[in-house]
Scaffold this active site. Sequence first.
Site, mmCIF file in Angstrom:
data_model
loop_
_atom_site.group_PDB
_atom_site.id
_atom_site.type_symbol
_atom_site.label_atom_id
_atom_site.label_comp_id
_atom_site.label_asym_id
_atom_site.label_seq_id
_atom_site.Cartn_x
_atom_site.Cartn_y
_atom_site.Cartn_z
ATOM 1 N N ASP A 11 -16.603 105.432 23.451
ATOM 2 C CA ASP A 11 -15.639 103.537 23.611
ATOM 3 C C ASP A 11 -17.363 103.037 24.530
ATOM 4 O O ASP A 11 -17.318 101.615 24.469
ATOM 5 C CB ASP A 11 -15.072 103.026 24.045
ATOM 6 C CG ASP A 11 -15.157 104.150 25.758
ATOM 7 O OD1 ASP A 11 -16.392 104.225 26.139
ATOM 8 O OD2 ASP A 11 -14.112 103.591 26.849
ATOM 9 N N PHE A 17 -27.658 98.920 36.745
ATOM 10 C CA PHE A 17 -27.285 100.809 36.151
ATOM 11 C C PHE A 17 -27.717 100.951 34.376
ATOM 12 O O PHE A 17 -27.162 99.763 33.434
ATOM 13 C CB PHE A 17 -25.718 100.918 36.263
ATOM 14 C CG PHE A 17 -24.656 102.081 35.666
ATOM 15 C CD1 PHE A 17 -25.547 103.449 36.087
ATOM 16 C CD2 PHE A 17 -24.525 102.042 34.588
ATOM 17 C CE1 PHE A 17 -25.278 104.256 35.725
ATOM 18 C CE2 PHE A 17 -24.246 103.005 33.912
ATOM 19 C CZ PHE A 17 -24.481 104.677 34.144
ATOM 20 N N ARG A 29 -29.496 106.872 34.612
ATOM 21 C CA ARG A 29 -27.751 106.856 35.816
ATOM 22 C C ARG A 29 -27.637 106.912 37.283
ATOM 23 O O ARG A 29 -27.407 107.256 37.830
ATOM 24 C CB ARG A 29 -27.690 108.868 35.521
ATOM 25 C CG ARG A 29 -27.882 109.035 34.627
ATOM 26 C CD ARG A 29 -27.034 110.544 34.131
ATOM 27 N NE ARG A 29 -27.910 111.564 34.116
ATOM 28 C CZ ARG A 29 -28.251 111.802 32.523
ATOM 29 N NH1 ARG A 29 -27.703 111.458 31.914
ATOM 30 N NH2 ARG A 29 -29.041 112.888 32.747
ATOM 31 N N ASP A 57 -16.069 111.556 24.256
ATOM 32 C CA ASP A 57 -17.279 110.966 25.091
ATOM 33 C C ASP A 57 -16.411 110.913 26.439
ATOM 34 O O ASP A 57 -14.438 111.538 26.126
ATOM 35 C CB ASP A 57 -17.635 109.715 25.857
ATOM 36 C CG ASP A 57 -16.998 108.693 25.394
ATOM 37 O OD1 ASP A 57 -15.983 108.549 25.279
ATOM 38 O OD2 ASP A 57 -17.283 107.585 26.625
ATOM 39 N N ALA A 96 -27.014 104.350 31.524
ATOM 40 C CA ALA A 96 -26.873 105.102 31.022
ATOM 41 C C ALA A 96 -28.561 105.974 30.639
ATOM 42 O O ALA A 96 -28.118 107.458 31.251
ATOM 43 C CB ALA A 96 -26.649 105.151 29.188
ATOM 44 N N ARG A 97 -29.200 105.763 30.753
ATOM 45 C CA ARG A 97 -30.648 106.737 30.989
ATOM 46 C C ARG A 97 -31.444 107.269 32.087
ATOM 47 O O ARG A 97 -31.416 108.217 32.320
ATOM 48 C CB ARG A 97 -31.899 105.583 30.147
ATOM 49 C CG ARG A 97 -32.682 106.686 29.431
ATOM 50 C CD ARG A 97 -33.233 106.298 28.489
ATOM 51 N NE ARG A 97 -33.027 106.567 26.788
ATOM 52 C CZ ARG A 97 -32.839 104.864 26.477
ATOM 53 N NH1 ARG A 97 -32.804 103.992 27.556
ATOM 54 N NH2 ARG A 97 -32.036 104.420 25.662
ATOM 55 N N GLU A 129 -17.305 100.663 38.270
ATOM 56 C CA GLU A 129 -17.460 101.693 39.536
ATOM 57 C C GLU A 129 -17.811 100.403 40.626
ATOM 58 O O GLU A 129 -17.661 101.171 41.140
ATOM 59 C CB GLU A 129 -18.346 102.826 38.657
ATOM 60 C CG GLU A 129 -17.783 103.593 37.913
ATOM 61 C CD GLU A 129 -18.111 103.415 36.771
ATOM 62 O OE1 GLU A 129 -18.142 102.255 35.986
ATOM 63 O OE2 GLU A 129 -17.460 103.950 35.877
HETATM 64 N N1 ATP Z 1 -22.704 101.701 38.270
HETATM 65 C C1 ATP Z 1 -23.191 102.816 38.212
HETATM 66 N N2 ATP Z 1 -24.043 103.039 39.232
HETATM 67 C C2 ATP Z 1 -24.840 104.246 39.475
HETATM 68 N N3 ATP Z 1 -24.821 104.984 38.718
HETATM 69 C C3 ATP Z 1 -23.091 105.329 38.167
HETATM 70 C C4 ATP Z 1 -22.207 104.090 37.576
HETATM 71 N N4 ATP Z 1 -21.991 104.920 36.780
HETATM 72 C C5 ATP Z 1 -21.954 106.031 36.120
HETATM 73 N N5 ATP Z 1 -22.965 105.761 37.173
HETATM 74 C C6 ATP Z 1 -23.625 107.566 37.190
HETATM 75 O O1 ATP Z 1 -24.431 107.446 35.387
HETATM 76 C C7 ATP Z 1 -23.528 108.955 35.131
HETATM 77 C C8 ATP Z 1 -23.750 107.894 33.474
HETATM 78 O O2 ATP Z 1 -22.982 107.421 32.867
HETATM 79 P P1 ATP Z 1 -22.476 107.182 31.476
HETATM 80 O O3 ATP Z 1 -21.979 106.011 31.769
HETATM 81 O O4 ATP Z 1 -23.977 106.798 30.822
HETATM 82 O O5 ATP Z 1 -22.151 108.230 31.226
HETATM 83 P P2 ATP Z 1 -20.183 108.670 31.529
HETATM 84 O O6 ATP Z 1 -19.264 107.415 31.737
HETATM 85 O O7 ATP Z 1 -20.143 109.852 32.928
HETATM 86 O O8 ATP Z 1 -19.922 109.273 30.495
HETATM 87 P P3 ATP Z 1 -19.087 109.006 29.213
HETATM 88 O O9 ATP Z 1 -20.523 109.507 28.467
HETATM 89 O O10 ATP Z 1 -18.197 110.383 29.122
HETATM 90 O O11 ATP Z 1 -18.418 108.139 29.063
HETATM 91 C C9 ATP Z 1 -22.191 108.993 35.678
HETATM 92 O O12 ATP Z 1 -21.755 110.347 35.376
HETATM 93 C C10 ATP Z 1 -22.111 108.475 36.582
HETATM 94 O O13 ATP Z 1 -23.084 109.327 37.717
HETATM 95 MG MG MG Z 2 -19.044 105.997 29.084
#
Ligand code: ATP
Ligand code: MG
Length: 727
Positions: A561, A411, A416, A340, A413-414, A381
């Site tokens: 992680d 937030f 985003r 990741d 991951a689905r 973030e």
């Molecule tokens: N706190 C947040 N609020 C809103 N959007 C967010 C937040 N954190 C991340 N995002 C958005 O959601 C996306 C997906 O986040 P996710 O944690 O699934 O993946 P990632 O951390 O970017 O990647 P990886 O899986 O490689 O760690 C991010 O790329 C960002 O655009």
């Molecule tokens: Mg991540």
Amino acid sequence: MLPPASDQAIPQPLTDQAPAAPAGDRAAPGGPPRARGREPGGFLDPVQLLKAFPEALRKLHPRVMVKNPVLFVVEAGSALTTLSAVLNPSVFTWVISCWLWLTVVFANLAEAVAEGRGKAQAATLRRARTDTVARRLRHWQVGTDLETAKTERVATSELALFDCVVVAAGEPIPADGEVVDGVAAVDESAITGESAPVVRESGGDRSGVTGGTTVLSDRIVVRVTAKPGHSFMDRMIALVEGATRQKTPNEIALHILLCALTIVFVLFVVTLQPMAVYAGAAQSTTVLVALLVALIPTTIGALLSAIGIAGMDRLVRRNVLAMSGRAVEAAGDVNTLLLDKTGTITLGNRRAAGFVPLPGIPEIQLADAAQLASLADETPEGRSIVVLAKERFGLRAPAEGELGYSQFVPFSARTRMSGVDIVWSDRTGCLIRKGAASAVLGWVRERGGGAPAEAGWFADSIAASGGTPLLVAVHDQDGPRVLGVVHLKDVVKNGIRERFEELRRMGIRTVMVTGDNPRTARAIAEEAGLDDYLAEATPEDKMALIRREQAGDKLVAMTGDGTNDAPALAQADVGVAMNSGTSAAKEAGNMVDLDSDPAKLIEIVRIGKQLLITRGALTTFSITNDVAKYFAIIPAMFASAYPGLDALNVMGLASPESAITSAVIFNALIIVALIPLALRGVRYSPSSAHALLRRNLGIYGIGGLVLPFVGIKLIDLLVIRFIPGLG
Ligand SMILES: Nc1ncnc2c1ncn2[C@@H]1O[C@H](COP(=O)(O)OP(=O)(O)OP(=O)(O)O)[C@@H](O)[C@H]1O
Ligand SMILES: [Mg+2]
Ligand SMILES: [K+]
């Protein structure tokens, strides 16, 4: 309408005084990673051998021996020859009995030395375990005020799953867990041996903490995720002690092969006697047992478990905990590595670095909307946006009286996205969202709004630099619209490019799987030198990619992680979770890297390959080195009945007795001679697996064939000199 910035302070999270410790985890820079303790050299420490001796004798108990059928047969044979030596004493029968017993002891010694090293490591680890008093929170919930919460002092051993404990600077963390409040610098040297502190914080993918490590600054709340006695440290101790070692499928297969060979040779030797009697050359028990022991694969039977233990041990020395030997073996054959992005390839310290408003929107308006959407966003973030808005414009959360009602959208991951739905006390309302560009644009369109082209341009230019753009949009009485973009910055770990190149040389394809947008993904993949990437991946996408690779007969390793990596970590053949990561990730994987260094996979693969090659090489050696023994023993057995057989006595051994004795002595000594190799492993250099296999089969096959001829001859010369009565 957005409210004017309020001056009233809310209880600020600790982020404001983020510790000045180095951000993120240590990524091993170009050089080889530091190993725990000294790697044992090629020579075996005689002290180690001596120390392991009592344990080797203890292992002579038939109940223990029966687990290793090859050597159990040797032990039974030793007992039989000893009996016949007592009944029918002669120099020959006594010498053979002694050396047969020594064969068994030497075999046990190999395992005992391997285990002894693990025990020494376990002792070091035990010292790091704490048995202190923990401050447990009573009736406290995540997100509620800590100042007024009541704590009680309890012994570490009394902590239960999901208990929350407060740990302040200078205090040890009482158990494995997850930071649910606050951020702190943590000294993990007790488990990693590395003295540079690491940052652990709530909300994100750097929330994992390990019992026995120490908080250096600030104060955190840790939710216990492992009961006392079941922590990673405990598991690690059990592993290096060999207490929980289970045979891998490969080992079981080899074990079955060795048993089958043993049975075949037992049958052969048993049926040989009637034929020998018929030929007028009846053999003594001693000779028959000696022949049997020479024929069965004693060398690999003796070294097999030591090779496995040593592999585990080598991993632990590099701060990797493997929960199964099977994973270690799979690592040796890995074709594809998935990683990741955030926190694995980058430092994972993703922070807001700037606000980029669309034309006509004041920057302060964008900053205010972004910080309102982040007030309850406990991800790093989200917190960094609040901090930046405060730094740049002095913006703060709305005061008590201003806010009528608000509902936070966390937030995921689905989706985003994250945000807030607010009703102000004057009954006007607004919805604010921030998140990945595609997600937020989708949200705006769904509500009938459109997006100016600038939104896409700004997002793209941030992404092209490797940053993560977060679009901010509102829906209030003026309708749904995008306000601008927040620039999240993250840094690629130092020296990672060289390490990925090394993986490529090992024949492994590296693929980054990230939830981030394709442009950011491409920029980071290029900077880090990866072979491929998959962007906008949901947790299911990550897992599906692994399934696809596996369907094409590929062995897949995954490092990650986050909770969003957990399904993929569970699906992968080798799932390496960063120790800094969430407990979901750590539970899902079958290995944990205490250094949280994705490049560690190089070491893991190397150790896996070395394990496989060592086992293959020594098995080949074991089987071929028995051939010479036929030439020593068979002519000796039938020399009197069939003088013509002396032509087979190519070594020109002095007498039938000395020939058989020399073969048995060689058979025993070769075990001791190979213990260092079994423990250290065959040398491995990155090249194709086929080339390696061919080379090693060549060396150890031919070596196994030739060496005993020389060895047995030399021993024969010594035997006739020093053991009178055998010449
Ligand atoms: N706190 C947040 N609020 C809103 N959007 C967010 C937040 N954190 C991340 N995002 C958005 O959601 C996306 C997906 O986040 P996710 O944690 O699934 O993946 P990632 O951390 O970017 O990647 P990886 O899986 O490689 O760690 C991010 O790329 C960002 O655009
Ligand atoms: Mg991540
Ligand atoms: K043998």
